[in-house]
Enzyme design. Structure first.
Site, PDB file in Angstrom:
ATOM      1  N   ASP A  12       0.863  -1.183   0.000  1.00  8.01           N
ATOM      2  CA  ASP A  12       0.000   0.000   0.000  1.00  8.01           C
ATOM      3  C   ASP A  12       0.904   1.238   0.000  1.00  8.01           C
ATOM      4  O   ASP A  12       2.132   1.140   0.089  1.00  8.01           O
ATOM      5  CB  ASP A  12      -0.960  -0.010   1.203  1.00  8.01           C
ATOM      6  CG  ASP A  12      -2.187   0.863   0.943  1.00  8.01           C
ATOM      7  OD1 ASP A  12      -2.126   1.727   0.039  1.00  8.01           O
ATOM      8  OD2 ASP A  12      -3.204   0.715   1.638  1.00  8.01           O
TER       9      ASP A  12
HETATM   10  C1  NOJ Z   1      -3.974   3.974   0.119  1.00 10.09           C
HETATM   11  C2  NOJ Z   1      -5.174   3.081   0.247  1.00 10.09           C
HETATM   12  O1  NOJ Z   1      -5.100   2.388   1.466  1.00 10.09           O
HETATM   13  C3  NOJ Z   1      -5.319   2.080  -0.868  1.00 10.09           C
HETATM   14  O2  NOJ Z   1      -6.564   1.456  -0.740  1.00 10.09           O
HETATM   15  C4  NOJ Z   1      -5.161   2.735  -2.195  1.00 10.09           C
HETATM   16  O3  NOJ Z   1      -5.327   1.782  -3.213  1.00 10.09           O
HETATM   17  C5  NOJ Z   1      -3.786   3.367  -2.257  1.00 10.09           C
HETATM   18  N1  NOJ Z   1      -3.689   4.395  -1.228  1.00 10.09           N
HETATM   19  C6  NOJ Z   1      -3.483   3.991  -3.600  1.00 10.09           C
HETATM   20  O4  NOJ Z   1      -4.194   5.161  -3.760  1.00 10.09           O
END
Ligand code: NOJ
Length: 796
Positions: free
Chosen positions: A315
């Site tokens: 993430d």
């Molecule tokens: C953080 C989020 O937790 C995740 O769900 C998302 O896909 C990513 N950022 C990318 O934007």
């Protein structure tokens, strides 16, 4: 056989007016079909396309390319940036295009548009040494340009087919804009409505969550992952993120292996089995190990046990955050731990870009560790046909957006996501649907005319201009002059005069619709945890003052979570949970309010009475001192030493699976074709490769008691007792939609296979055990008349 009500008036080609006639046609058609129905809408072996990552010849291509790559180029494939952010102090670079040219980037996200992505792709494909294309990702969560209900709303449809269709629309729109990878589905089980991201998943149940996970993956990845209109799915956030302590986002989680295997992993497993080509590791620590550096979940479970062959992306900065978690004192150690645990691609943290080379040179990681990760990334890039068609046709982009058929799917999905929570009789008839001719209507509340909010918190390229608000839809239906709109208050505040104007609008109208709830971008989704689940700001005050005006009121709750509004559940005649319904919000709501469609949504979570009950979930253990059990103290008059609160019931306001519609149904006693199932035969059935052959049929007579056709959602629950580990008081194991004409009854049957009874037991494996089994076919998780059977025999 599937048994879903998916047709709407638009599809039937006869327009809204004959929707009810269609309902009757379908009901009588369905009545002629055999009553034997499949228990599970999708089983793990049904309708799953061959895994594209197993395509013949793929490994040879991957190996051949790998052999040509320099170490720098290999590391590049493991690096991802949000477009435009590759530069700056963390990367130590000033030119991201130069990085692409040198093969130092494998993926970009947050860049959209055929022209924009092609321009960057050209650098990779035409100017880099090995011409390895970039994979462009994006948070395509509930639609790209055509926005569907938020995922919690999509789960409330209990309709995998509509979710698959929505994901297919998203795939075709996103791919036409150069985006071939969606960071979706989020399949985190969430039991705590304080957590803002409960809005992004399918709620609290692993069975429903698995059905939804499969639907998204099939929709995104389509029949062929290498088709230019297919996009790669990403099951996230692996794993346990939804169990954040206190519902506080990014917080740590403690989940026993039993609970992890039984509840949190199944939707991920379903996504993997459906062919999801990527996974995203989470932000959270799980049992004190950050999930982006957790070899047990990533290597042991995902790779070894499940045989996952795609790649894992971290993430946002979650590799870097391994340091903040406290298991690495520098970024290099964070990178080493993440890579060795099985995170293949580093999203934006730069820890891989800056440290992998040196880690290899100093012997802290092996060449094979890097090669394995690169193989995983290249396998997906080959499987999706990226090398054969790296570019996007710039002429087709605009015509792919908001096609009439896509908008029609958005309307169907929104209609089916609406959950009718309450519908009291007012002047002799149920409050909804509006029956008498309505001359004037007051629409009150901050969500009555807020197009941006209809899009929800992950809008992708959704535009508020595309969204139909309730005010617009009602105006088109009744004439603008007959819709007295008053905002009443903002989300957090507003002057007394606005409340007074709203009360006046109510007084001068026949009926009132209150559109209240949360502000999607700031109060739901990521980093939007709440400690209190009531209506924000002055909305509760507005509600009570408007109701006091004495007109019949319908409350529509727009929210990313269940809201605790006990006063409304006692005093407002009709309440609808609308979530955030997407571009067709107003039309879908108008269809349901005026009876062109009946409410079909059911709760994908337990709706709490108060925040103090959280975490709240129906599939909980009984405890040694349950609240209601004839054998236990509460039923014998004991009031104190039982597992309960002194100031509120244990039960939710509305149970998981609950939802009303415009007719009522009665469920007869559940019946089972067998009273005993030998343990050994179930074990044998479980050992079969498909283990889907039915071992017992369970049925119940369902009757439509009302004067209009309608649809109920028959849910099958089981309970196991006498097992090696304590099992929940109920577990969902099947559901099917049943459409019945007025007065009609039908026997509904679920065919159960051996794996219905399997669970993660004390021997640390999925198995069947001898047990006393209770089975319900019920309209929700709190009702139904059960039957029992015994799984007989002894374990060796
Ligand atoms: C953080 C989020 O937790 C995740 O769900 C998302 O896909 C990513 N950022 C990318 O934007």
């Amino acid at each position: 056989m599937k048994f879903y009500w998916t047709m709407n008036a638009a599809e039937s080609g006869c327009g809204k007016k004959c929707a009810m006639i269609c309902l009757l046609c379908v009901a009588s058609f369905l009545a002629q079909i055999s009553s034997a129905q499949s228990a599970a809408p999708q089983t793990k072996n049904e309708a799953v396309n061959a895994n594209p990552l197993d395509a013949p010849g793929l490994e040879e291509k991957v190996d051949a390319l790998l052999q040509k790559m320099t170490l720098e180029e290999k590391i590049g494939q493991l690096v991802q940036y949000s477009a435009g952010q590759a530069t700056g102090p963390t990367s130590g670079r000033t030119d991201d295009r130069d990085m692409i040219r040198k093969g130092q980037v494998g993926s970009l996200f947050n860049v959209t548009g055929a022209r924009e992505t092609n321009a960057l792709q050209r650098i990779a494909v035409e100017n880099s040494r090995l011409k390895i294309p970039l994979i462009f990702g994006l948070d395509v969560i509930h639609g790209f340009r055509t926005t569907f209900p938020i995922p919690l709303g999509l789960a409330a449809t209990w309709e995998p087919e509509i979710v698959e269709k929505a994901a297919r629309v998203a795939a075709s729109e996103a791919s036409s804009a150069g985006v071939r990878w969606a960071f979706s589905p989020m399949v985190d089980i969430a039991r705590d409505a304080r957590w803002g991201r409960i809005s992004e998943g399918a709620g609290e149940d692993p069975y429903l969550g698995a059905a939804m996970a499969r639907a998204y993956v099939r929709g995104y990845q389509g029949q062929r992952l290498d088709a230019t209109d297919s996009i790669v799915a990403c099951a996230k956030h692996y794993v346990g993120y939804g169990a954040a302590e206190g519902g506080r986002d990014y917080n740590s989680t403690e989940i026993s292996e039993h609970t992890l295997r039984q509840f949190y992993l199944p939707p991920f497993r379903a996504a993997e089995e459906a062919g999801a080509a990527t996974f995203m590791s989470g932000f959270n620590a799980l049992n004190a190990i950050p999930t982006s550096a957790n070899p047990f979940t990533l290597k042991q479970v995902l790779r070894k046990e499940w045989g996952f062959r795609g790649f894992v992306v971290s993430d946002w900065n979650s590799v870097g955050e391994v340091q903040a978690h406290g298991i690495a004192n520098d970024a290099a150690t964070a990178a080493r731990k993440a890579l060795l645990a099985g995170v293949d691609m580093d999203m934006v943290s730069n820890a891989y870009h800056r440290n992998l080379l040196q880690l290899l040179q100093s012997g802290q990681i092996a060449q094979s560790d890097i090669d394995e990760a690169v193989r995983n990334v290249l396998r997906v890039k080959f499987a999706m046909g990226l090398f054969d068609h790296p570019y996007t046709d710039e002429n087709k982009e605009s015509s792919a957006m908001l096609r009439p058929e896509s908008v029609s799917i958005a309307r169907q999905a929104a209609t089916q996501s609406l959950v009718l929570l309450r519908n009291e009789v007012v002047s002799g008839v149920p409050m909804l649907p509006f029956s008498a001719r309505i001359a004037s209507l007051a629409l009150i509340g901050p969500l009555g005319d807020d197009a941006g909010n209809m899009i929800g918190s992950w809008g992708a390229l959704g535009r508020s201009a595309d969204a139909v608000t309730l005010r617009r839809a009602l105006g088109e239906k009744l004439g603008d002059a007959n819709v007295h709109y008053a905002k009443g208050t903002g989300f957090l505040n507003g002057p007394d005069s606005d409340i007074a104007a709203a009360v006046a609008a109510a007084q001068s109208s026949d009926v009132v619709i209150l559109a209240l709830g949360e502000d999607a971008p700031t109060m739901t989704g990521e980093a939007a945890s709440r400690t209190w689940l009531g209506l924000p700001g002055r909305q509760e005050e507005l509600l009570e003052k408007v109701v006091a005006a004495g007109k019949p009121v319908v409350l529509i709750l727009f929210s990313g979570r269940p809201l605790t509004v006990p006063w409304a559940f006692e005093h407002v005649p009709a309440v609808l949970a609308a979530w955030f319904p997407g571009v067709q919000a107003g039309n879908a709501l108008a269809d349901v309010l005026f009876g062109a469609a009946a409410p079909a949504g059911r709760l994908p979570l337990s709706w709490p009475r108060s925040v103090g009950q959280e975490p709240l979930y129906y599939n909980a253990l009984n405890t040694g001192r349950p609240e209601a059990d004839p054998e236990h103290p509460a039923e014998k008059g004991e009031k104190k030493f039982i597992s309960r609160y002194i100031d509120a019931p244990n039960s939710p306001q509305f149970p998981f699976g609950y939802g009303l519609t415009y007719t009522t149904f009665s469920y007869g006693v559940t019946q089972s074709s067998a009273k005993q199932l030998p343990f050994a035969s179930l074990q044998n059935a479980l050992a079969e490769p498909a283990h889907q052959s039915p071992v017992v049929s369970v049925s119940a007579e369902i009757k439509n008691n009302g004067a209009r056709a309608g649809e109920t959602l028959a849910q099958l629950y089981i309970r196991l007792e006498g097992t090696s580990v304590a099992m929940p008081v109920r577990m969902l194991k099947g559901f099917q939609k049943v459409a019945l004409a007025a007065g009609e009854s039908r026997k509904v049957t679920f065919e159960l296979s051996a794996d219905t009874f399997a669970f993660w037991g004390a021997e640390n494996k999925f198995a069947v055990e001898p047990a006393h089994v209770t089975i319900w076919i019920a309209p929700n998780s709190a009702e139904g008349e059960s039957t029992t059977l015994e799984i007989t025999g002894t374990r060796q």
